[in-house]
Design an enzyme around this catalytic site. Structure first.
Site, short mmCIF file in Angstrom:
data_model
loop_
_atom_site.label_atom_id
_atom_site.label_comp_id
_atom_site.label_asym_id
_atom_site.label_seq_id
_atom_site.Cartn_x
_atom_site.Cartn_y
_atom_site.Cartn_z
N GLY A 77 39.39 47.94 37.53
CA GLY A 77 38.67 47.87 36.27
C GLY A 77 38.08 49.21 35.90
CB THR A 78 36.55 51.89 37.98
OG1 THR A 78 35.42 51.15 38.42
CG2 THR A 78 36.16 53.36 37.80
CG ASN A 158 27.55 45.15 36.00
OD1 ASN A 158 27.30 45.59 34.87
ND2 ASN A 158 27.29 45.84 37.10
CD GLN A 192 30.79 40.79 36.49
OE1 GLN A 192 30.63 39.62 36.84
NE2 GLN A 192 30.94 41.77 37.37
CB ALA A 213 42.80 41.65 40.01
CB THR A 250 54.81 53.16 43.09
OG1 THR A 250 55.63 54.32 43.25
CG2 THR A 250 55.61 51.91 43.42
CB CYS A 337 30.13 48.73 41.07
SG CYS A 337 31.01 47.17 40.93
#
Length: 388
Positions: A77-78, A158, A192, A213, A250, A337
């Site tokens: 997400g970052t 969050n 969130q 995820a 990849t 985080c």
């Protein structure tokens, strides 16, 4: 359950991460060994991996109500937030410094990316939330200028769980850009919110949307960025040109497959799980208020179904986290985080003007495994461990 000795550890930090669901793990397993090929390869094994990524992209796009070509997988997400912000800023070709609007309660992934923008010469307006933790659409409207190129406001906070009026903010942005006949993009971090709400970009009125995820019972190390067709954005990493050239590297095939499966499950269960957790949340809030008359809820009641954040005047929040940990309960102070090397006082709670609470608050976030007996044990342990 014996209130003095829980049968197992109680995890109440689901805002920081969630366990991988069994169905998600089952979907991922084949891609660790049997179907391990690089999806960029042109032989059969590579094409099979590429097909799996494509199917995951298609599934997520369907759930969001967007085109599969508008979904770009990232490593977190970052990274998604950084790509949204820096990718838009770096694509800007104007003569004047670009202007971005955000709030003082954004996740560090947004806040620190915008600090980097300021160092590059950009101008950032940081909107103050109300004492309830809400960023108003009116405040966004007042901050818009002819130099504004991007607004980034998270869907749900969050730390304190407050849900922002994203649809209303999107409306004022659209009205302004139509009036000024200029392009202003709207980004929201919906990481969130994805467990509990529909997050259709069209319904919300956003141009860019971030998901992670690990917040939705999927694997760590994979996220995504929805980019509305026509949005001007450039890559922030370079290499093999994967993900339409916007995110080289990849693809994490197992992670992408797992994210699609997890998102499908949580969206299907959103209404039922929201109702269940709202009951537990309100039960917990009621009992904390009853047991600790001086404690105050951080943020208003328009909050996520799983979020409880209280200020306990006079406590040291980090010490309280360790004390609860010793009793078998995992909770957090401020955002999980942020690294241990940093000050763990909460800039979010400071932003809502809860004076003296930034280092005296605890966040309890509930999840799919949380039961009423867990809340009862938490309350009982708080009473024994925290003295007002």
């Amino acid at each position: 359950m014996n209130l003095f000795f829980p049968q197992k550890r109680i995890f109440l930090d689901y805002a920081s991460t969630t366990p991988v669901l069994p169905e998600v793990l089952d979907a991922m397993k084949p891609f660790f060994k049997d179907h391990f090929a690089n999806p960029s390869a042109i032989y059969k094994e590579g094409m099979d991996a590429k097909k799996a990524v494509g199917e995951a992209r298609h599934e997520i796009a369907g759930l969001l109500g967007v085109r599969k070509e508008e979904i770009f997988f990232t490593g977190s997400g970052t990274e998604s937030c950084n790509l949204a912000i820096l990718g838009v800023v770096n694509s800007y070709k104007g003569n004047r410094p670009p202007h971005i609007i955000t709030s003082t309660i954004e996740h560090p992934a947004v806040a620190q990316a915008l600090q980097a923008v300021e160092k590059m010469g950009g101008r950032v307006t940081y909107l103050e939330p109300t004492e309830e933790g809400i960023v108003s659409a009116e405040a966004v409207a007042e901050a818009l200028t002819k130099d504004t190129i991007l607004v980034s406001i998270m869907y749900a906070n969050n730390e304190i769980g407050t849900v922002q009026p994203i649809k209303e903010i999107g409306k004022v942005i659209r009205e302004y850009r139509n009036q000024e006949t200029k392009e202003i993009y709207f980004h929201t971090d919906a990481s969130q919110a994805a467990n509990y709400f529909s997050i259709s970009p069209a319904r919300l009125g956003v141009d860019l949307l971030t998901l992670d995820a690990t917040k939705i019972y999927g694997p760590k190390g994979v996220g995504l960025l929805y980019i509305k067709d026509g949005v001007r954005i450039v890559p922030i990493t370079y290499g093999g040109g994967q993900e339409g050239g916007l995110r080289s590297g990849t693809e994490n095939v197992a992670g992408i497959v797992g994210m699609a499966k997890a998102f499908s499950i949580v969206q299907k269960d959103a209404e039922k799980e929201s109702s269940r957790l709202t009951i537990l949340r309100d039960y917990c809030i009621k009992n904390i208020k009853k047991s600790f008359p001086r404690a105050t809820l951080n943020g208003g009641l328009d909050r996520l179904p799983n979020n409880i954040n209280f200020c306990f005047p006079g406590i040291d929040s980090e010490f309280a986290v360790l004390s609860l940990d010793a009793e078998g309960i995992a909770v957090s102070a401020a955002s999980s985080c942020r690294t241990l090397a940093k000050n763990h006082s909460s800039y979010v709670i400071e932003a809502i003007h809860k004076h003296g609470c930034s280092s005296s608050s605890l966040r309890f976030t509930l999840g799919r495994d949380t039961k009423k007996k867990d809340i009862d044990f938490l309350i009982h342990t708080l009473i024994r461990r925290i003295r007002e």
